[in-house]
Design a protein around this motif. Structure first.
Motif, mmCIF file in Angstrom:
data_model
loop_
_atom_site.group_PDB
_atom_site.id
_atom_site.type_symbol
_atom_site.label_atom_id
_atom_site.label_comp_id
_atom_site.label_asym_id
_atom_site.label_seq_id
_atom_site.Cartn_x
_atom_site.Cartn_y
_atom_site.Cartn_z
ATOM 1 N N ALA A 1 0.831 -1.205 0.000
ATOM 2 C CA ALA A 1 0.000 0.000 0.000
ATOM 3 C C ALA A 1 0.862 1.251 0.000
ATOM 4 C CB ALA A 1 -0.927 -0.012 1.218
ATOM 5 N N ASP A 2 1.903 1.270 0.828
ATOM 6 C CA ASP A 2 2.812 2.418 0.861
ATOM 7 C C ASP A 2 3.442 2.644 -0.507
ATOM 8 O OD1 ASP A 2 2.252 2.771 3.527
ATOM 9 O OD2 ASP A 2 4.236 2.196 4.258
ATOM 10 N N ARG A 3 3.876 1.574 -1.137
ATOM 11 C CA ARG A 3 4.527 1.696 -2.448
ATOM 12 C C ARG A 3 3.563 2.266 -3.483
ATOM 13 N NH1 ARG A 3 7.825 -4.121 -2.880
ATOM 14 N NH2 ARG A 3 9.422 -3.617 -1.304
ATOM 15 N N LEU A 4 2.325 1.796 -3.458
ATOM 16 C CA LEU A 4 1.330 2.264 -4.422
ATOM 17 C C LEU A 4 1.040 3.755 -4.204
ATOM 18 C CD1 LEU A 4 -0.430 1.110 -6.729
ATOM 19 C CD2 LEU A 4 -2.242 0.749 -5.041
ATOM 20 N N ALA A 5 0.923 4.167 -2.941
ATOM 21 C CA ALA A 5 0.673 5.575 -2.630
ATOM 22 C C ALA A 5 1.851 6.441 -3.061
ATOM 23 C CB ALA A 5 0.408 5.738 -1.136
ATOM 24 N N GLU A 6 3.052 6.009 -2.744
ATOM 25 C CA GLU A 6 4.250 6.783 -3.076
ATOM 26 C C GLU A 6 4.426 6.912 -4.582
ATOM 27 O OE1 GLU A 6 7.070 4.536 -0.876
ATOM 28 O OE2 GLU A 6 6.493 5.419 1.049
ATOM 29 N N ARG A 7 4.013 5.878 -5.305
ATOM 30 C CA ARG A 7 4.095 5.914 -6.766
ATOM 31 C C ARG A 7 3.191 7.021 -7.315
ATOM 32 N NH1 ARG A 7 2.616 0.281 -9.065
ATOM 33 N NH2 ARG A 7 4.198 -0.252 -7.500
ATOM 34 N N ARG A 8 1.974 7.114 -6.789
ATOM 35 C CA ARG A 8 1.046 8.154 -7.273
ATOM 36 C C ARG A 8 1.536 9.543 -6.876
ATOM 37 N NH1 ARG A 8 -4.038 10.884 -5.451
ATOM 38 N NH2 ARG A 8 -4.766 11.818 -7.394
ATOM 39 N N ILE A 9 2.007 9.692 -5.647
ATOM 40 C CA ILE A 9 2.492 10.997 -5.192
ATOM 41 C C ILE A 9 3.640 11.480 -6.084
ATOM 42 C CG2 ILE A 9 3.680 12.198 -3.308
ATOM 43 C CD1 ILE A 9 2.098 10.290 -1.386
ATOM 44 N N ALA A 10 4.577 10.581 -6.387
ATOM 45 C CA ALA A 10 5.724 10.949 -7.222
ATOM 46 C C ALA A 10 5.291 11.301 -8.631
ATOM 47 C CB ALA A 10 6.732 9.799 -7.254
ATOM 48 N N ALA A 11 4.362 10.511 -9.199
ATOM 49 C CA ALA A 11 3.940 10.727 -10.583
ATOM 50 C C ALA A 11 3.176 12.033 -10.739
ATOM 51 C CB ALA A 11 3.070 9.554 -11.048
#
Length: 364
Positions: free
Chosen positions: A343-353
């Motif tokens: 979940a953290d990875r998925l959230a961080e991916r969206r924030i970065a993108a």
């Protein structure tokens, strides 16, 4: 001589801004924490709670605001993470003057932080805060707001449980499963109704006798036990923490394993008491639906209020919590990591993108 705990910078939490708010006349002592505005203004509720110390209040607001960054990201919202805490007993210390003083501090941030209800604050309180600030959601319909956000919070947790059921029992129905709910206040009581309508059985506990009395009156078929220890030993399939944070600690882990609980999916924020609990759950074969994913229905509701509230539109967005939870379980299985890490990875991916797009100059 004891070493003082670090205030903000030494904790290395990555927060952008932390504001201490004090108004001696009303007794206001509050802290507003903005973890990230990479996706937009920080959005998160105001918690009114009798913390034992300022340090305890600071620790809580830092954790809660960071959680809102991840929650808002996975909910698909254009909002960052923010949260506020008011130190005091809401039954004794809350007043119109205090709430309005707090509203002026919220207004002073110029829209960087948008507030809403949380533990100890209610729709009527937000109406008062809004008399001093434009940046308030969770107001009453009479004041142009969406009303009680616990409706969609409970609905979102229920969608997360449907994803749990699909992962464990090859179907999205909770019918025939036994769910233990710790905390039957605003969210837990509504979740109880959804589960009973689905054909699940419910066992519940709460420290508040008033909450238990209301539950018994509304749902007499629910089994009530004295505490969480009894709840986890009551032969439940899913444990739903719906009160304050830190519900999943080392002692609880032992009880979960002894009671052969299959999954954890609840409405409380910050359920993991410390780092490593997510791995312990995974190693024990207990499926954990990350709290900030499944309890995001409330923030989806209050965010929709900013655009002219439509319950149907907000509910449609909250229904997608099922899809997000399912995706997280799939990613966790593929990457061989606990769902909380996925979940953290998925959230961080969206924030970065999305935040990368802010590098594009728009000519203004």
């Amino acid at each position: 001589m004891t070493k003082a705990s670090p205030l903000v910078f030494g904790r290395h939490t990555g927060h952008e801004q932390v504001v201490f708010c004090h108004d001696a006349g009303s007794g206001l002592r509050a802290i507003i924490a903005l973890h990230s505005t990479a996706l937009g203004p920080g959005l998160g509720g105001t918690r009114f709670y009798p913390y034992e110390s300022e340090d305890a209040a600071l620790e809580d607001v830092l954790h809660l605001s960071r959680g809102m960054t991840y929650k808002n990201a996975l909910a698909g919202l254009d909002h960052g993470g923010g949260k506020a805490v008011v130190i005091g007993d809401p039954e004794l210390d809350k007043s119109e003057t205090l709430l309005r003083a707090y509203g002026r501090f919220v207004e002073s941030l110029g829209g960087r932080y948008i507030t809403a209800c949380d533990v100890g604050t209610y729709v009527a309180d937000m109406d008062v805060v809004a008399r001093e600030s434009r940046w308030v959601t969770g107001r009453s319909p009479a004041e142009g707001g969406a009303g009680d956000s616990s409706v969609l919070t409970a609905f979102g947790v229920f969608q997360g449980m449907r994803a749990v059921a699909e992962r464990l029992w090859d179907g999205t129905s909770l019918a025939g499963q036994r769910v233990g709910i710790a905390g039957v206040g605003k969210v837990g009581s509504k979740l109880t109704g959804l589960l009973l309508d689905e054909g699940a059985s419910v066992v519940a506990t709460d420290v508040s006798e008033h909450a238990i009395d209301q539950l018994r009156a509304a749902h007499p078929q629910v089994d009530v036990v004295g505490d969480t220890t009894e709840l986890l030993g009551a032969g439940i399939d899913v444990y739903a923490p719906c009160a304050l944070g830190g519900a999943l600690d080392d002692d609880t882990m032992t009880l979960l394993t002894d009671g052969r609980v299959a999954a954890v999916c609840g409405g409380a924020n910050n359920q993991l008491a410390h780092a490593g609990i997510e791995k312990s759950l995974d190693d024990a074969g207990v499926l954990y639906a990350p709290d900030y994913v499944v309890n995001s229905g409330g923030v989806i509701q209050v965010a929709d209020e900013l655009h002219g509230f439509s319950f149907d539109r907000a509910k449609a967005k909250a229904t997608k919590i099922f899809d997000t939870t399912r995706e997280i379980f799939q990613l966790a299985a593929e990457d061989g990591v606990p769902p909380a890490v996925a979940a953290d990875r998925l959230a961080e991916r969206r924030i970065a993108a999305v935040s990368r797009l802010r590098d594009v100059y728009l000519g203004r």
